[in-house]
Design a protein around this motif. Structure first.
Motif, mmCIF file in Angstrom:
data_model
loop_
_atom_site.group_PDB
_atom_site.id
_atom_site.type_symbol
_atom_site.label_atom_id
_atom_site.label_comp_id
_atom_site.label_asym_id
_atom_site.label_seq_id
_atom_site.Cartn_x
_atom_site.Cartn_y
_atom_site.Cartn_z
ATOM 1 N N UNK A 39 0.853 -1.188 0.000
ATOM 2 C CA UNK A 39 0.000 0.000 0.000
ATOM 3 C C UNK A 39 0.888 1.237 0.000
ATOM 4 N N UNK A 40 1.243 1.732 -1.173
ATOM 5 C CA UNK A 40 2.114 2.894 -1.230
ATOM 6 C C UNK A 40 1.836 3.670 -2.499
ATOM 7 N N UNK A 41 2.194 4.942 -2.473
ATOM 8 C CA UNK A 41 1.979 5.788 -3.636
ATOM 9 C C UNK A 41 2.944 6.949 -3.588
ATOM 10 N N UNK A 42 3.063 7.630 -4.748
ATOM 11 C CA UNK A 42 3.955 8.777 -4.827
ATOM 12 C C UNK A 42 3.103 10.030 -4.945
ATOM 13 N N UNK A 43 3.454 11.066 -4.210
ATOM 14 C CA UNK A 43 2.738 12.328 -4.273
ATOM 15 C C UNK A 43 3.158 13.048 -5.551
#
Lengths: 463, 463
Positions: free
Chosen positions: A66-70
């Protein structure tokens, strides 16, 4: 690197809030516990728990994928995504623990045989409910159905965050989650009549039974509310701040009923609604602290669906789903405004969030490019786009020969940037949130003052 | 490669089952619907849905990171893990859709005002419940609390599969999931008395009120049942087949009460229990088809917890939690037998599943190695191990100087292999399942026949 440790000040605050809330709860076990106080204390605990867990669980979430880039920042480091799931879990736990405080039978029926209900007891509880005491026991199944619906939406939201369900499928996720609510509403309650406006009463009588249509209406509200929160997203904090404004306005509306000096027939419903809203406000505040610009965590679809469903649950069980519609005006505008892209009249890129200008550090409206070969399929779409441009509802760039070059994307965030010029991310979130608050207050004013024009009396005053 | 397409025969079977079940349901809408028939039809649909979804969603699960390698096969390809989550989702959906069939108020109260309950109606429903008609309306909140508990365990199980929660933390997962059940039991039901054996009645009277201890007891059952299913795992199909045997035996026990010619006070509870067991049996069969040797999918902790919780829910709400304990005898043995390793008296490797002998293709007991330097810390442990070896409850290898070289791991699967010699994986699963079935049938016999020695009468006969 983002530290997962709580600062000294944070730790002190959380510990003192926890202490105070535990003391209140311990007190509530003895004597004449008012559910509102207990709900407040549980909300305080929920705030502390979700605050700490959101901070601590970041690396665990990243490790689980569960990860993402801003996309609107210079540094493009990975942030934990789907932290709304933590809030949902803490919220549900608080709501479940609240049950005995709200519904506890203080006089155990003399017979120990299979669940006999002492009817006199029930009626007594109904009376107590009006005076901010415990809920009538008959509300237990409504309360439980609300929990089932909220658990369902949390699971489905998580499934969406895990499996990236396609847009046209996930649109109906909230409808599935609303099934427990509607089924129990039907079995346990079944009121499908609406009050008819004075002007129409000669034709329909004072009450009109919508029958099955009332369930269709509730299902529509249930589908719309979570989805509308979910599509008004894309910049730090906006999902949580708009949800908080709506929750606070709903809570304020509930408080109006509780502050009347006399017992009001709707007091019960609004007390019920408050007990669902207070813990939601608490966990949302903890999330907003971490999600506000510059974000340390992302909320995920789980939070958006969950927030929308909390509103659906309280407004359907509290019988004020029309008030909810008033408070969702910006979301309704955003949805209607998005329709050309959602339904493919105008090309819809994967992301429509405002564009980050790395040079200025500000957000600008993101655009859909049109090539000379790929112009609108129907001429009416071209006219419509130019009309919107005239009305200052769209930014349209055309080339020398009048062909479309680019149009800003159809979201309220981009439109706001068209109106106000480039803004920093937190400024944009703040202004949209303020607009939501102002519109919502106006909506409540309309609901309580102007409603007298079409209904005999506002249900705020004694029926 | 494993194909995700359904074969022609499978498609035909699923379509015809679906058609038949839909026809039954459509019929049930009119007239005098018996909940048992509806539950059977919904179970049929649940079987078809989970069968197809388990097949289709394999690649999606692998992509989302739910995957594992079968350690007891020559080919070490990745298989989808955590497919029990699909079963749990389909099951919950079926159980929610069942509510209106079970509880539907056929006579809508004349008043449309806020949820007034017509008490006469309720009593009438109670009567109907005894004759296999609808459930008494007062059971709705029990039913809903069961759903809340099952949703909670499904979410927590999923969280465990996602985040790999540590053993000493996850042991208490079922306790959290049992909270809704116990809270609603307290608020809505609150019976904490047990029947006292005849021999003790002079001292305690016919009923003895356990009070808060009864909740502790229920919590223990709730913690034990899911965990015991979860630790009796490791070979293809064993988690599902043992759960199916228990579910079928519980259902058979329920059927005993429904087949009595006269209305029995416990009929209601057992009808209730059946309506939770039938869809569980259905989704488990669909899962077993895919999980049986050689497995195409793995079930995940989600399934084990979920299965254990279904048993807890039906046995607590049906008031036969002691019967459940009888049916869990092999699990209890496995747990007690595991204690030396679970509590660290004997080293516990990460995996204790039987060892695959690639040359013979058979399973052999897996072992814990002891080095001359690393012998048991206390001498009593060494004695205990040798005693177990004498009793043929452990395989122990010693060197010339009497030092331990290796001991078989403390699970019922390894013990069975110690007794029976190397077995193929499906043979082992089959034998353990058969043993579970025989012991369970014996348990039921004890419960219904020998109980007369200590209780005045079996509650199977008229109270």
């Amino acid at each position: 690197m983002t530290s997962t440790a709580l600062s000294r000040a944070e730790r002190l605050s959380l510990v003192s809030i926890t202490g105070a809330c535990v003391a209140i709860l311990a007190n509530a076990f003895q004597g004449d516990d008012k559910p509102l106080i207990v709900s407040l204390a549980l909300s305080g605990l929920a705030f502390c728990a979700s605050f700490a867990l959101i901070r601590w669980l970041g690396p665990t979430f990243i490790k689980a994928g569960f990860k993402g880039v801003d996309m609107a920042k210079h540094s493009r480091k990975e942030l934990p995504e789907c932290m709304g799931a933590v809030c949902a879990a803490v919220y549900l736990f608080a709501i479940i623990v609240f049950i005995p405080f709200a519904f506890y039978k203080d006089v155990v029926a003399a017979t120990s045989g299979g669940g006999n209900r002492d009817v006199v007891l029930q009626v007594e509880h109904v009376q107590q409910g009006r005076f901010l005491h415990r809920f009538p026991h008959s509300k237990l199944s409504s309360y439980l159905s609300a929990i089932v619906s909220l658990q369902t939406i949390a699971s489905l939201g998580l499934a969406d965050d895990l499996f990236d369900i396609r847009w046209r499928h996930k649109f109906f996720i909230p409808a599935f989650a609303a099934i427990p609510l509607l089924v129990v509403y039907r079995v346990d309650f079944g009121v499908t009549s609406i009050v008819v406006p004075i002007q129409l009463q000669p034709y329909f009588g004072p009450l009109f039974d919508l029958g099955a249509l009332y369930y269709v209406y509730m299902a529509c509200v249930a589908i719309f509310s979570p989805n509308s929160i979910n599509i008004m997203a894309g910049i730090n904090g906006i999902e949580v701040s708009q949800s908080l404004v709506i929750a606070l306005l709903l809570a304020a509306n509930d408080a109006l009923y509780l502050l009347t000096p006399y017992p009001h027939p709707a007091t019960d419903s609004h007390l019920f609604s408050l007990s669902f809203l207070l813990p939601f406000i608490a966990v949302s505040l903890a999330l907003l602290y971490h999600n506000w610009y510059p974000s340390r965590v992302f909320v995920g679809d789980t939070y958006c669906y969950f927030a929308g469903m909390v509103f659906v649950v309280v407004s359907i069980l509290g019988h004020f789903s029309k008030t909810l519609v008033l408070l969702l005006l910006p979301q309704i505008f955003n949805f209607v405004y998005s329709v050309p892209q959602l339904f493919g009249l105008v090309p819809c890129p994967r992301h429509r969030l405002p564009r980050f200008n790395a040079r200025t550090g500000l957000l600008e409206p993101s655009v859909t490019p049109w090539t000379p070969e790929r112009q609108p399929r129907w001429r009416v779409v071209g006219w419509g786009l130019r009309l919107l441009s005239r009305l200052r509802l769209l930014r349209v760039a055309v080339d020398g020969e009048g062909r479309l070059v680019e149009t800003s994307n159809f979201t309220i965030l981009n439109l706001w940037l068209v109106w106000r010029g480039p803004l920093r991310e937190d400024r944009l979130a703040l202004e949209i949130t303020a607009a939501q608050a102002v519109l919502g207050l106006f909506g409540l004013f309309v609901r309580h003052r102007l409603a007298l024009l079409v209904f005999k009396e506002d249900n705020w005053s004694l029926l």
